[in-house]
Design a protein around this motif. Structure first.
Motif, mmCIF file in Angstrom:
data_model
loop_
_atom_site.group_PDB
_atom_site.id
_atom_site.type_symbol
_atom_site.label_atom_id
_atom_site.label_comp_id
_atom_site.label_asym_id
_atom_site.label_seq_id
_atom_site.Cartn_x
_atom_site.Cartn_y
_atom_site.Cartn_z
ATOM 1 N N UNK A 137 0.944 -1.126 -0.181
ATOM 2 C CA UNK A 137 0.042 -0.096 -0.086
ATOM 3 C C UNK A 137 0.950 1.390 -0.035
ATOM 4 N N UNK A 138 0.255 2.177 -0.407
ATOM 5 C CA UNK A 138 0.905 3.531 -0.337
ATOM 6 C C UNK A 138 0.186 4.554 0.851
ATOM 7 N N UNK A 139 0.916 5.040 1.712
ATOM 8 C CA UNK A 139 0.295 5.767 2.741
ATOM 9 C C UNK A 139 1.064 6.904 3.011
ATOM 10 N N UNK A 140 0.762 8.019 3.068
ATOM 11 C CA UNK A 140 1.294 9.236 3.293
ATOM 12 C C UNK A 140 0.228 10.411 3.822
ATOM 13 N N UNK A 141 0.134 10.588 5.132
ATOM 14 C CA UNK A 141 -0.762 11.481 5.702
ATOM 15 C C UNK A 141 -0.772 12.742 5.323
ATOM 16 N N UNK A 142 0.577 13.316 5.327
ATOM 17 C CA UNK A 142 0.755 14.857 5.013
ATOM 18 C C UNK A 142 0.399 15.054 3.587
ATOM 19 N N UNK A 143 0.512 14.090 2.668
ATOM 20 C CA UNK A 143 0.184 14.211 1.342
ATOM 21 C C UNK A 143 -1.386 14.136 0.962
ATOM 22 N N UNK A 144 -1.720 12.992 1.317
ATOM 23 C CA UNK A 144 -3.205 12.450 1.083
ATOM 24 C C UNK A 144 -4.487 12.853 1.612
ATOM 25 N N UNK A 145 -4.021 13.018 3.196
ATOM 26 C CA UNK A 145 -5.219 13.361 4.101
ATOM 27 C C UNK A 145 -5.247 14.956 4.325
ATOM 28 N N UNK A 146 -6.606 15.396 4.237
ATOM 29 C CA UNK A 146 -6.627 16.894 4.691
ATOM 30 C C UNK A 146 -6.355 17.031 5.948
ATOM 31 N N UNK A 147 -5.884 18.308 6.220
ATOM 32 C CA UNK A 147 -5.594 18.842 7.583
ATOM 33 C C UNK A 147 -6.585 18.582 8.397
ATOM 34 N N UNK A 148 -7.903 18.472 8.248
ATOM 35 C CA UNK A 148 -9.025 18.580 9.171
ATOM 36 C C UNK A 148 -9.121 17.262 9.554
ATOM 37 N N UNK A 149 -8.780 16.280 8.657
ATOM 38 C CA UNK A 149 -9.027 14.858 8.935
ATOM 39 C C UNK A 149 -7.747 14.026 9.475
ATOM 40 N N UNK A 150 -6.671 14.695 9.418
ATOM 41 C CA UNK A 150 -5.567 13.993 9.699
ATOM 42 C C UNK A 150 -5.125 13.555 11.198
ATOM 43 N N UNK A 151 -5.632 14.275 12.019
ATOM 44 C CA UNK A 151 -5.392 13.710 13.337
ATOM 45 C C UNK A 151 -6.314 12.736 13.704
ATOM 46 N N UNK A 152 -7.485 12.684 13.332
ATOM 47 C CA UNK A 152 -8.158 11.427 13.561
ATOM 48 C C UNK A 152 -7.854 10.187 12.713
ATOM 49 N N UNK A 153 -7.485 10.439 11.517
ATOM 50 C CA UNK A 153 -7.006 9.471 10.604
ATOM 51 C C UNK A 153 -5.792 8.808 11.238
ATOM 52 N N UNK A 154 -4.650 9.490 11.804
ATOM 53 C CA UNK A 154 -3.605 8.750 12.345
ATOM 54 C C UNK A 154 -4.043 8.324 13.815
#
Length: 339
Positions: A137-154
Motif C-alpha cells: 500500500x501507499x500511505x502518506x498522511x501529510x500528502x493524501x489526508x486533508x488537515x481537518x481529518x489528519x489527526x483522527x486518521x492517525x
C-alpha cells in the motif's frame, strides 16, 4: 409705697419695641438711602413696552430638536443593521472561499495522485529493500489526508497498531495459560490464529476504508468502515470478557487463574486490560469519525452511486461481463443453428 399699691391684675401697658428712639432713627436712615421700591408703581411699569410675547414664539425650536433626535436614532439603527448585514456577508464569503479552497485541494490531490500513480511506489508495510516481500500500500498522511481529518486518521492508525500489539500479547498470555494448565491448549492455538488472521484483516477491512474515506471523501468507504468497525468493537468487548476456550485472555479467564497460579493470572489481567482499552478507544473513535462524516455531506445515495460507478468501471467486472455475454450469445447462436 406707690409701687406696692399698684394692681398686679391690671392689663399691662402695651409697649411697642419699634417705637424706641434708636430703632426709629436706624429705620429712617435706611429709607433715606435705599428708598421704598414698588415694582407695580407707574414709574417702574413705564420702563416696559407692554407687549405680550406668545409661548410659541419663545421656543419655536423645541419640536425641531426632538425631530432631529428621532431622525438621528433612526439613521443610527439603519447604519447598525447595514453593518450587521455587511459582517454576515463577509462571513458567508469567507466560508464559501474556505469551502472552495478545500474542494480545490481535494481536486489537486486527486489529480496529482492520478497523474503520478505510476511514479509513486508503495511504502507500507515499511520493509527493507532486500526483502522478497514488497510493500502493498501507499500511505502518506501529510500528502493524501486533508488537515481537518489528519489527526483522527492517525489515531485510527495508532489504534490498529495497538490492536496488533494486543493480539501478540494475547498469544504470550495464552501460552502462559497453557503452561499452567495443559487443558488450555485450545486457547493457545486460537490466540495464534486470531493474531495471524485479525491483524491484516483489520488493516484491510476497517483501517484502509477510513483512510480512503478521509482521502477522497468517499461515502461508500465511510459506510463500509462503519459496518465493519461496529463488529470490531463488539469483538473487542468479547475479547475483554475472556470467555474460556475462545482464545482470549480476558477477565473471566484471568480471574479463574488467581487461585492456581497468581503470576499467570497477573499476565492475563494485563492483556485483559489491553482488550478493554481497545474497546473503549474503539467506541470513542467511532463517534469521532461519525461526527467528521456528518460534516462531509456524505449520504447513502452517494454511496450507492459510488458503488455502482466503481463496479461498472472495474476492469475485472467488465471483462467478466463481456465474457459472460459472449458465451451466452454463442450458445444462443449455436442452438439456433442446430435444427
Amino acid at each position: 409705697m406707690s409701687e406696692l399699691d399698684s394692681n398686679p391684675f391690671a392689663d399691662p401697658v402695651d409697649v411697642n419695641p419699634f417705637q424706641d428712639a434708636s430703632v426709629t432713627q436706624a429705620i429712617s436712615k435706611v429709607n433715606e438711602i435705599t428708598g421704598e421700591y414698588n415694582p407695580f408703581s407707574a414709574t417702574e411699569m413705564g420702563t416696559y413696552t407692554g407687549t405680550t410675547i406668545p409661548v410659541s414664539a419663545v421656543s419655536p425650536s423645541q419640536p425641531a430638536v426632538l425631530q432631529t433626535s428621532v431622525e438621528q436614532s433612526a439613521q443610527a439603527t439603519v447604519a447598525a443593521a447595514q453593518t450587521n448585514l455587511i459582517k454576515q456577508q463577509e462571513e458567508l464569503e469567507r466560508k464559501a472561499a474556505e469551502l472552495e479552497r478545500k474542494e480545490q485541494e481535494l481536486q489537486n490531490r486527486s489529480t496529482s495522485r492520478d497523474s503520478n500513480s505510476g511514479a509513486k511506489e508503495n511504502n507500507w508495510p515499511p520493509l527493507p529493500k532486500f526483502s522478497p516481500i514488497k510493500p502493498c500500500f501507499y500511505q502518506n498522511f501529510e500528502e493524501e489526508i486533508p488537515e481537518d481529518y489528519r489527526r483522527i486518521c492517525k489515531r485510527m492508525y495508532y489504534l490498529w497498531m495497538f490492536h496488533g500489539a494486543t493480539l501478540f500479547l494475547n498469544v504470550l498470555a495464552c501460552l502462559a495459560y497453557f503452561t499452567a494448565d495443559a487443558a488450555k491448549g485450545v486457547d493457545f492455538g486460537l490466540s495464534i490464529l486470531w493474531f495471524i488472521l485479525f491483524t491484516p484483516v483489520s488493516f484491510v477491512c476497517w483501517y484502509r476504508p477510513v483512510y480512503k474515506a478521509f482521502r477522497s471523501d468517499s461515502s461508500f468507504s465511510f459506510f463500509f468502515f462503519f459496518f465493519v468497525f461496529f463488529f470490531q468493537v463488539a469483538v473487542y468487548i468479547i475479547q475483554s470478557v475472556g470467555i474460556p476456550s475462545w482464545g482470549n485472555s480476558g477477565w473471566i479467564s484471568s480471574i479463574s487463574m488467581i487461585g492456581s497460579n497468581l503470576a499467570v493470572a497477573v499476565v492475563m489481567m494485563v492483556v485483559a486490560g489491553f482488550f478493554t482499552v481497545n474497546a473503549v478507544m474503539g467506541v470513542i473513535l467511532l463517534k469521532m469519525v461519525h461526527s467528521k462524516y456528518r460534516r462531509t455531506g456524505a449520504s447513502f445515495t452517494k454511496a450507492q452511486q459510488e458503488f455502482s460507478q466503481g463496479v461498472l468501471t472495474n476492469r475485472t467486472f467488465q471483462s467478466a461481463a463481456t465474457s459472460a455475454a459472449t458465451t451466452a450469445a454463442q450458445g444462443a447462436f449455436s442452438s439456433n443453428q442446430g435444427p
